[in-house]
Design a protein around this motif. Structure first.
Motif, PDB file in Angstrom:
ATOM      1  N   SER A 268      12.067  33.020  37.247  1.00 40.15           N
ATOM      2  CA  SER A 268      12.468  31.620  37.482  1.00 40.15           C
ATOM      3  C   SER A 268      11.230  30.951  38.180  1.00 40.15           C
ATOM      4  N   VAL A 269      11.527  29.505  37.703  1.00 34.93           N
ATOM      5  CA  VAL A 269      10.356  28.697  37.875  1.00 34.93           C
ATOM      6  C   VAL A 269      11.250  27.136  38.477  1.00 34.93           C
ATOM      7  N   GLY A 270      10.442  26.610  39.500  1.00 39.86           N
ATOM      8  CA  GLY A 270      10.819  25.352  39.793  1.00 39.86           C
ATOM      9  C   GLY A 270       9.618  24.405  39.277  1.00 39.86           C
ATOM     10  N   LEU A 271      10.229  23.256  38.348  1.00 37.11           N
ATOM     11  CA  LEU A 271       8.973  22.572  37.959  1.00 37.11           C
ATOM     12  C   LEU A 271       8.582  21.443  38.589  1.00 37.11           C
ATOM     13  N   LEU A 272       8.814  21.156  40.121  1.00 36.71           N
ATOM     14  CA  LEU A 272       8.206  20.568  40.965  1.00 36.71           C
ATOM     15  C   LEU A 272       7.591  21.216  42.098  1.00 36.71           C
ATOM     16  N   ASP A 273       7.427  22.522  41.794  1.00 36.75           N
ATOM     17  CA  ASP A 273       7.033  23.699  42.984  1.00 36.75           C
ATOM     18  C   ASP A 273       5.383  23.153  43.323  1.00 36.75           C
ATOM     19  N   PRO A 274       5.088  22.959  44.478  1.00 36.80           N
ATOM     20  CA  PRO A 274       3.942  22.363  44.764  1.00 36.80           C
ATOM     21  C   PRO A 274       2.883  23.741  45.528  1.00 36.80           C
ATOM     22  N   ILE A 275       3.764  25.044  45.685  1.00 34.99           N
ATOM     23  CA  ILE A 275       3.363  26.071  46.323  1.00 34.99           C
ATOM     24  C   ILE A 275       2.890  26.995  45.425  1.00 34.99           C
ATOM     25  N   CYS A 276       3.773  27.420  44.215  1.00 36.49           N
ATOM     26  CA  CYS A 276       3.404  28.111  43.260  1.00 36.49           C
ATOM     27  C   CYS A 276       3.615  27.158  41.941  1.00 36.49           C
ATOM     28  N   PRO A 277       2.433  26.609  41.290  1.00 32.41           N
ATOM     29  CA  PRO A 277       2.524  25.697  40.434  1.00 32.41           C
ATOM     30  C   PRO A 277       3.013  26.326  39.162  1.00 32.41           C
ATOM     31  N   PRO A 278       4.121  25.264  38.444  1.00 35.46           N
ATOM     32  CA  PRO A 278       4.587  26.076  37.233  1.00 35.46           C
ATOM     33  C   PRO A 278       3.709  26.645  36.112  1.00 35.46           C
ATOM     34  N   SER A 279       2.644  26.215  36.005  1.00 31.96           N
ATOM     35  CA  SER A 279       1.759  26.685  35.097  1.00 31.96           C
ATOM     36  C   SER A 279       1.116  28.290  35.405  1.00 31.96           C
ATOM     37  N   THR A 280       1.267  28.367  36.671  1.00 35.97           N
ATOM     38  CA  THR A 280       0.719  29.646  37.132  1.00 35.97           C
ATOM     39  C   THR A 280       1.910  30.488  37.098  1.00 35.97           C
ATOM     40  N   VAL A 281       3.231  30.384  37.223  1.00 36.73           N
ATOM     41  CA  VAL A 281       4.250  31.181  36.930  1.00 36.73           C
ATOM     42  C   VAL A 281       4.171  31.453  35.062  1.00 36.73           C
ATOM     43  N   TYR A 282       4.102  30.349  34.474  1.00 38.67           N
ATOM     44  CA  TYR A 282       4.147  30.409  33.090  1.00 38.67           C
ATOM     45  C   TYR A 282       3.143  31.320  32.473  1.00 38.67           C
ATOM     46  N   ALA A 283       1.848  31.433  33.142  1.00 34.96           N
ATOM     47  CA  ALA A 283       0.834  32.363  32.936  1.00 34.96           C
ATOM     48  C   ALA A 283       1.369  33.732  32.780  1.00 34.96           C
ATOM     49  N   ALA A 284       1.936  34.035  33.965  1.00 39.61           N
ATOM     50  CA  ALA A 284       2.536  35.448  34.074  1.00 39.61           C
ATOM     51  C   ALA A 284       3.566  35.730  33.091  1.00 39.61           C
ATOM     52  N   PHE A 285       4.642  34.647  33.213  1.00 44.77           N
ATOM     53  CA  PHE A 285       5.578  34.839  32.131  1.00 44.77           C
ATOM     54  C   PHE A 285       5.147  35.072  30.796  1.00 44.77           C
ATOM     55  N   ASN A 286       4.247  34.074  30.130  1.00 45.99           N
ATOM     56  CA  ASN A 286       4.062  34.019  28.819  1.00 45.99           C
ATOM     57  C   ASN A 286       3.144  35.407  28.508  1.00 45.99           C
ATOM     58  N   HIS A 287       2.672  36.093  29.356  1.00 48.59           N
ATOM     59  CA  HIS A 287       1.635  37.167  29.331  1.00 48.59           C
ATOM     60  C   HIS A 287       2.595  38.773  29.591  1.00 48.59           C
ATOM     61  N   TYR A 288       3.981  38.355  29.894  1.00 51.00           N
ATOM     62  CA  TYR A 288       4.635  39.622  30.193  1.00 51.00           C
ATOM     63  C   TYR A 288       4.830  40.183  28.967  1.00 51.00           C
ATOM     64  N   ALA A 289       4.559  41.837  28.909  1.00 50.22           N
ATOM     65  CA  ALA A 289       4.609  42.472  27.988  1.00 50.22           C
ATOM     66  C   ALA A 289       6.008  42.846  27.194  1.00 50.22           C
ATOM     67  N   GLY A 290       6.875  43.024  28.185  1.00 51.27           N
ATOM     68  CA  GLY A 290       7.989  43.517  28.005  1.00 51.27           C
ATOM     69  C   GLY A 290       9.236  42.368  27.478  1.00 51.27           C
ATOM     70  N   GLU A 291      10.196  42.950  27.488  1.00 52.20           N
ATOM     71  CA  GLU A 291      11.497  41.800  27.148  1.00 52.20           C
ATOM     72  C   GLU A 291      11.632  40.999  28.537  1.00 52.20           C
TER      73      GLU A 291
END
Length: 321
Positions: A268-291
């Motif tokens: 999950s991601v909050g697009l206004l998240d100032p603590i865990c910026p969305p791009s850092t979450v998507y970096a992990a999500f887009n590299h995730y190797a599984g389903e």
């Protein structure tokens, strides 16, 4: 909080190159092998509770260097046989608190283990009970820079190892089906969840909620919020230390673990998240190797979806157990 990160269509394509040390896999193989060499007995003590539908146990298991790590184990009362299980990791600064605080998973029929985070538990919530007996060099207040001079001494080497050993411990219990274990957590707990996903085989599901500890190279200095800003302040004093600091952090980046994970994942991601910026979450999500899939909360900050997200998680896990 105003939007400050990439637009959503760019986030969906954001797959940055990250630095992964050549010895990353050997570093973690040897770390976990050393931890597993210690006696691995799990102790359970039944705890009296006003809850009538839940059995509560105070748990201690062996984590990094055999250190005793506390947890709560909750089991649905009156059940028999082996149950599907959920292991959860906590947010930054919180402890395991009280067993009555987290009843969603056990009320849904799962064996549920909530791990205390070593050295934490005094910033919010109702406290923790696990010390961190290992000293480190100079650091800024908080946990992000403890031992940051050396990957071997870094604080999160101990925490990630504890988290893997929590799954190992859960799988030894008579009431748990070792082939149906899910790991989850929000913020720091989400980053720990990704580490466990990359280091543990055979998980049935992985639930990183607004995960912290991802894509350090982008996160550090992107805003002025802690905990990432602890590293900024450390580097503002230790001028010229950035090369070895980011080398240490490269062994603990959730993106590197995501590349090695295979269990089905719900982010999950909050697009206004100032603590865990969305791009850092998507970096992990887009590299995730599984389903994988991701729930997006366009108008939320670090709180993300909260109970709405838990409902989605519960359905996701139920489909797989």
């Amino acid at each position: 909080m105003a939007r400050f990160d990439l637009p959503l269509d760019e986030l969906r394509r954001y797959r940055p190159e990250i630095t992964v040390p050549d010895d990353f896999d050997e570093f973690w193989r040897s770390t976990l092998s050393a931890a597993r060499a210690y006696a691995s007995a799990v102790t359970l003590s039944r705890v009296e509770s006003p809850l009538t539908t839940v059995e509560v146990y105070d748990v201690t298991f062996a984590g990094f260097a055999g250190d005793p790590i506390k947890a709560w184990l909750l089991l649905p009362a009156g059940t028999e046989g082996r149950l599907p299980a959920v292991v959860e990791y906590n947010g930054y600064g919180g402890g395991r608190g009280l067993p009555e605080e987290r009843l969603g998973w056990v009320s849904s029929g799962y064996a549920y283990l909530f791990m205390d985070t070593r050295g934490q538990g005094s910033a919010w919530g109702t406290g923790g009970g696990t010390p961190d007996p290992h000293g480190t060099g100079p650091s800024f207040s908080g946990f992000m820079t403890r031992g940051i001079e050396d990957p071997q001494a870094y604080y999160y080497r101990r925490v990630y190892t504890d988290a893997v050993r929590a799954v190992d411990a859960m799988r030894t219990l008579d009431r748990v089906d070792p082939d149906r274990v899910t790991v989850c957590g929000g913020s720091q707990g989400g980053g720990i969840t990704l580490a466990v996903a990359g280091l543990t085989e055979g998980l049935v599901a992985v639930l990183p909620d607004v995960p912290f500890l991802c894509h350090f190279a982008r996160a550090v200095g992107m805003n002025d919020r802690d905990p990432y800003n602890e590293i900024v302040r450390y580097l503002s004093i230790h001028r010229g230390a950035d090369e070895h600091v980011f080398r240490t952090l490269s062994y603990f980046d959730g993106v590197a673990f995501a590349m090695r994970a295979s269990a089905p994942a719900l982010f999950s991601v909050g697009l206004l998240d100032p603590i865990c910026p969305p791009s850092t979450v998507y970096a992990a999500f887009n590299h995730y190797a599984g389903e994988k899939q991701i729930e997006v909360y366009p108008f939320n900050e670090h709180e993300g979806g909260q109970t709405y997200q838990w409902q989605v998680q519960a359905a996701f896990v139920a489909e797989r157990v």
